[in-house]
Design an enzyme around this catalytic site. Structure first.
Site, PDB file in Angstrom:
ATOM      1  N   ASP A 182      -3.631   1.736   2.209  1.00 54.76           N
ATOM      2  CA  ASP A 182      -4.417   0.686   2.842  1.00 54.76           C
ATOM      3  C   ASP A 182      -5.753   0.703   2.107  1.00 54.76           C
ATOM      4  O   ASP A 182      -6.610   1.537   2.382  1.00 54.76           O
ATOM      5  CB  ASP A 182      -4.610   0.973   4.330  1.00 54.76           C
ATOM      6  N   GLU A 201      -1.149  -2.692   0.639  1.00 54.89           N
ATOM      7  CA  GLU A 201      -1.396  -3.915   1.394  1.00 54.89           C
ATOM      8  C   GLU A 201      -2.001  -4.971   0.476  1.00 54.89           C
ATOM      9  O   GLU A 201      -2.947  -4.708  -0.250  1.00 54.89           O
ATOM     10  CB  GLU A 201      -2.341  -3.667   2.569  1.00 54.89           C
ATOM     11  N   ASP A 240      -7.180   3.403   9.474  1.00 50.31           N
ATOM     12  CA  ASP A 240      -6.801   3.198   8.068  1.00 50.31           C
ATOM     13  C   ASP A 240      -5.594   4.060   7.703  1.00 50.31           C
ATOM     14  O   ASP A 240      -4.745   3.646   6.914  1.00 50.31           O
ATOM     15  CB  ASP A 240      -7.976   3.536   7.138  1.00 50.31           C
TER      16      ASP A 240
END
Length: 184
Positions: free
Chosen positions: A23, A83, A156
């Site tokens: 992420d 992501e 996160d």
């Protein structure tokens, strides 16, 4: 240049094996290393890489690169799942996410890893069953699917685990489609 071991596999096959989920972020970059064997998925490492906001941008990117390179060298993932952010309201946040993503993409390419990018809605849909799922719903599903006593912290780290889980779910289907000569 950061030295790292090459990724051992192509990332395309019936089972993803070891997957590094990222992420991306400059202040907090979540990571999760998952290992899939058959239908079972387990966590090898989940955490957050932090860089001090007061440090020089180049130093922060170099620190992030060193940490991600270390994760790749230690765990030798077959694939890296990242992501893909295509919309941000805050331009400053979008820039730092883009810079962190660039670091990860460059390291993955240098190590010979395949990279698979997923949108937030793809991750939510795959992990929680709905592309509009709330963060708490995704966190609970990550906890359940990885058989953890509680969701990873901070958010996160949970997001990185969800990204890796998304890849573990999608990769076998994508490999089957690719094996049949069907275009994705």
């Amino acid at each position: 240049m950061f030295a790292s071991a090459a990724c051992p596999g192509s990332g395309v096959g019936p089972v993803p094996g070891t997957v590094l989920g990222i992420d991306p972020g400059l202040t907090r970059c979540g990571y999760a290393v998952l290992r899939q064997s058959g239908t079972s998925v387990g966590a090898l490492a989940i955490g957050v890489i932090r860089t001090p906001s007061g440090d020089d941008l180049a130093e922060r990117l170099a620190a992030l690169a060193a940490e991600v390179a270390s994760l790749i060298a230690e765990h030798r993932p077959e694939a890296i799942a990242l992501e893909q952010v295509f919309f941000q309201k805050n331009v400053r946040t979008a820039m730092s996410v883009g810079q962190a993503s660039g670091v990860v993409l460059a390291l993955a390419a240098s190590a010979g890893c395949t990279v698979h990018q997923y949108t937030p809605s793809q991750v939510k849909s795959t992990v929680a069953g709905w592309g509009g799922a709330e963060k708490q719903q995704v966190a609970r599903m990550v906890q359940q699917r990885l058989r953890l006593s509680r969701p990873p912290q901070p958010a996160d780290a949970t997001d990185a685990a969800a990204i890796a889980l998304c890849h573990c779910s999608i990769a076998p289907f994508a490999a089957a489609v690719a094996g049949r000569g069907v275009r994705q």
